[in-house]
Design an enzyme around this catalytic site. Structure first.
Site, PDB file in Angstrom:
ATOM      1  N   CYS A 192      -4.109   4.889  -2.660  1.00  0.00           N
ATOM      2  CA  CYS A 192      -5.066   4.140  -3.269  1.00  0.00           C
ATOM      3  C   CYS A 192      -4.448   4.062  -4.486  1.00  0.00           C
ATOM      4  CB  CYS A 192      -5.917   3.371  -2.431  1.00  0.00           C
ATOM      5  SG  CYS A 192      -7.306   2.861  -3.482  1.00  0.00           S
ATOM      6  N   HIS A 213      -6.734  -1.386   8.976  1.00  0.00           N
ATOM      7  CA  HIS A 213      -6.574  -0.505   8.353  1.00  0.00           C
ATOM      8  C   HIS A 213      -6.701   1.331   8.471  1.00  0.00           C
ATOM      9  CE1 HIS A 213      -4.403  -0.620   4.699  1.00  0.00           C
ATOM     10  NE2 HIS A 213      -5.566   0.282   4.070  1.00  0.00           N
ATOM     11  N   ASP A 245       0.832  -0.948  -0.122  1.00  0.00           N
ATOM     12  CA  ASP A 245       0.078  -0.382   0.182  1.00  0.00           C
ATOM     13  C   ASP A 245       0.514   1.280  -0.074  1.00  0.00           C
ATOM     14  OD1 ASP A 245      -2.464   1.118  -0.384  1.00  0.00           O
ATOM     15  OD2 ASP A 245      -2.834   0.321   1.951  1.00  0.00           O
TER      16      ASP A 245
HETATM   17 ZN    ZN Z   1      -4.994   1.213   2.747  1.00  0.00          ZN
END
Ligand code: ZN
Length: 303
Positions: free
Chosen positions: A238, A205, A14
């Protein structure tokens, strides 16, 4: 009794996937080795997705092949569908983190499928995961809000978590993909999901898009969450969520937990060195704060 939280380092996945600078396979392996050396025992090391959509993850197999297999850390690969799962298993991951998004629009954009179709794939995969030798967890993306649909009903998140638990998920994660949650949202949704998943481990998260990330981590710990994702330096984003920014910084999280008397087994000083190193590799100033401010007391060591 000492409270304990497991930190799952997600910078190799990520953290860097939305950065402009593409890291080499060797740089990624170096990042992972540094995190393990600081005491991290579980990491998301790659995403097995279409490299055209996420160029930073194009060398997922090569990263896996170059990682040390000395038992010090477990490696997680992220998958959005059957093909990603098969690639992750073939690459030798210890765990697959499968993702569904709790919003039809976002799931369609992220996985190119309806939520029920994605859950159908998860059900099929779950049947064979034990035989494939991997743990299979499910992350519920946009658990606290969606960039396209706005508010996400808590009932939808609870329903997906309950379905995942019934299908044998080894772990269920709630992701604040676009960083919209406030601590009270964490408290509410963690309690609701916990009561629906029958004692299965819950992971959280968080993204710090609206500066609530570390407060949300505190709320999660107080709500009994024992697994938290974070990213060295707080790098990340993202590719499919507009304006999503970094994960919560691992070293800032460890600092807070150390001061709270919550054990992590992770050395904040080593993380600070790695945050500075990662800034140099990416050519950025990372959003994390501890690597700029330093430890307190100045000679503090890992708890
Ligand atoms: Zn994430």
């Amino acid at each position: 009794m000492t409270r304990r939280v497991e930190i799952i380092e997600v910078s190799p996945r990520d953290g860097i996937q939305n950065e402009r600078t593409l890291l080499s396979t060797a740089q990624k392996v170096d990042l992972i080795r540094r995190a393990i050396d600081a005491g991290i025992g579980r990491l998301e090391v790659a995403s097995f997705v279409n490299p055209k959509r996420v160029p930073q993850m194009a060398d997922a197999e090569a990263v896996m092949a170059a990682l040390p297999r000395d038992g010090r850390a477990r490696y997680i690969g992220l998958a959005l569908n059957r093909r990603g799962y098969d690639r992750a298993v073939a690459a030798g991951v210890d765990e697959v983190n499968f993702v569904v998004v709790a919003s039809e629009t976002f799931n369609q954009r992220n996985q190119g499928a309806a939520i029920d179709a994605t859950m159908g794939q998860f059900a099929e995969i779950a049947e064979g995961a034990a035989a494939d030798g991997v743990s299979l967890g499910l992350t519920i993306g946009a658990s606290f809000g969606c960039p396209f649909e706005g508010e996400v009903p808590v009932g939808r998140v609870v329903d997906l978590a309950a379905r995942a638990a019934a299908l044998g998920a080894s772990e269920i994660a709630l992701a604040d993909t676009i960083g919209v949650a406030a601590p009270t949202d964490i408290t509410e949704r963690v309690a609701a999901v916990k009561s629906a998943i029958g004692g299965r481990p819950l992971r959280i998260h968080l993204h710090n898009t609206r500066n609530t990330g570390i407060a949300n981590a505190y709320a999660a710990v107080e709500a009994g969450v024992e697994r938290i994702d974070s990213s060295i330096g707080g790098v990340g984003g993202c590719p499919f969520a507009p304006a999503a920014t970094g994960n919560i910084p691992t070293e800032d999280l460890v600092y807070m937990l150390d001061r709270m008397g919550v054990a992590t087994g992770v050395d904040a000083a080593k993380l600070i060195d790695t945050a500075t190193w990662l800034e140099q590799q990416l050519g950025i100033t990372a959003p994390g704060m501890l690597h700029k401010a330093g430890l307190f007391p100045p000679d503090a060591k890992a708890a």
